[in-house]
Scaffold this motif. Structure first.
Motif, short mmCIF file in Angstrom:
data_model
loop_
_atom_site.label_atom_id
_atom_site.label_comp_id
_atom_site.label_asym_id
_atom_site.label_seq_id
_atom_site.Cartn_x
_atom_site.Cartn_y
_atom_site.Cartn_z
N TYR A 3 0.80 -1.22 0.00
CA TYR A 3 0.00 0.00 0.00
C TYR A 3 0.84 1.27 0.00
CZ TYR A 3 -3.46 -3.47 1.25
OH TYR A 3 -4.26 -4.58 1.26
N LYS A 10 -1.48 1.15 -3.76
CA LYS A 10 -2.92 0.90 -3.81
C LYS A 10 -3.53 1.21 -2.45
CE LYS A 10 -3.05 -2.65 -7.28
NZ LYS A 10 -3.83 -3.76 -7.74
N SER A 11 -4.68 1.84 -2.46
CA SER A 11 -5.37 2.09 -1.20
C SER A 11 -5.82 0.75 -0.60
CB SER A 11 -6.57 3.01 -1.41
OG SER A 11 -7.50 2.43 -2.29
N ASP A 13 -8.26 -1.89 1.49
CA ASP A 13 -9.71 -2.02 1.62
C ASP A 13 -10.08 -1.83 3.09
OD1 ASP A 13 -8.46 -4.57 2.24
OD2 ASP A 13 -10.47 -5.42 2.28
N GLU A 15 -13.68 -2.05 5.80
CA GLU A 15 -15.09 -2.35 6.03
C GLU A 15 -15.63 -1.36 7.04
OE1 GLU A 15 -15.57 -6.37 7.31
OE2 GLU A 15 -14.65 -7.20 5.51
N GLY A 66 -18.05 -0.27 2.86
CA GLY A 66 -16.62 -0.13 2.99
C GLY A 66 -16.02 0.44 1.73
N LEU A 67 -14.71 0.34 1.63
CA LEU A 67 -13.98 0.79 0.45
C LEU A 67 -13.17 -0.38 -0.10
CD1 LEU A 67 -12.55 4.21 1.71
CD2 LEU A 67 -14.44 3.85 0.12
N PRO A 68 -13.17 -0.57 -1.40
CA PRO A 68 -12.39 -1.66 -1.98
C PRO A 68 -10.92 -1.30 -2.05
CG PRO A 68 -13.42 -0.42 -3.73
CD PRO A 68 -13.90 0.18 -2.43
N GLU A 69 -10.07 -2.29 -2.12
CA GLU A 69 -8.64 -2.05 -2.35
C GLU A 69 -8.45 -1.40 -3.72
OE1 GLU A 69 -5.05 -4.86 -1.54
OE2 GLU A 69 -5.74 -5.24 -3.58
N LEU A 71 -8.79 1.85 -4.76
CA LEU A 71 -9.82 2.80 -5.20
C LEU A 71 -9.24 3.69 -6.30
CD1 LEU A 71 -12.73 3.39 -4.19
CD2 LEU A 71 -11.77 5.37 -3.03
#
Length: 154
Positions: A3, A10-11, A13, A15, A66-69, A71
């Motif tokens: 990350y 990559k951002s 992930d 929840e 949440g946010l996915p890995e 983004l």
């Protein structure tokens, strides 16, 4: 490293979970959106008290779990808007920029998550100050996650 700015950049992930103390809870009925602020609290920018802002995203739908890995940068189809941070300051499309740990043995990075009772009417190239000001009075929940990044040996 995956990350980090020196890795895949990559951002991660995440929840979203609600709790009332130690007990699981439900999101409030007035939840409209989420915002995230990611910063390095060890750095001082331009000899000021301001730390290094790596990334922000706002207008994440309140229905998001949440946010996915990974983004993507820029404005997203669901209304999520990547905002101020290192990429935007460099003139690039606003998006995630991972840890990079400058001078010093350890840097502490913080993800702050805000639940809001509104969406924010701000351009992607807004400032951190304007983002915080727009959120003020609309925060109905907040959480923080932090981690350490060791600077590589010189």
């Amino acid at each position: 490293m995956h990350y980090s700015g020196r890795g895949d950049n990559k951002s991660p992930d995440f929840e979203f979970h609600w709790s009332m103390g130690p007990n699981p809870g439900s999101a409030p009925d007035n939840l409209q959106s989420y915002a995230v602020i990611f910063h390095d609290i060890e750095n001082s920018s331009n000899k000021t008290t301001t730390d290094t802002l790596h990334w922000t995203a706002f207008n994440i739908p309140g229905s998001a779990k949440g946010l996915p890995e990974g983004l993507p940068a820029g404005d997203l189809p669901d209304g999520t808007r990547n905002g101020p941070g290192i990429q935007a300051m460099r003139g690039s499309t606003p998006g995630y920029f991972g840890p990079g740990a400058g001078p010093g043995p350890i840097h502490h990075y913080v993800f702050e998550f805000y639940a809001l009772d509104s969406k924010l009417d701000l351009p992607a190239k807004t400032t951190r100050e304007d983002l915080l000001k727009a959120m003020d009075g609309h925060i109905i929940g907040k959480a923080a996650y932090f981690g350490r990044f060791h600077a590589p040996a010189q």
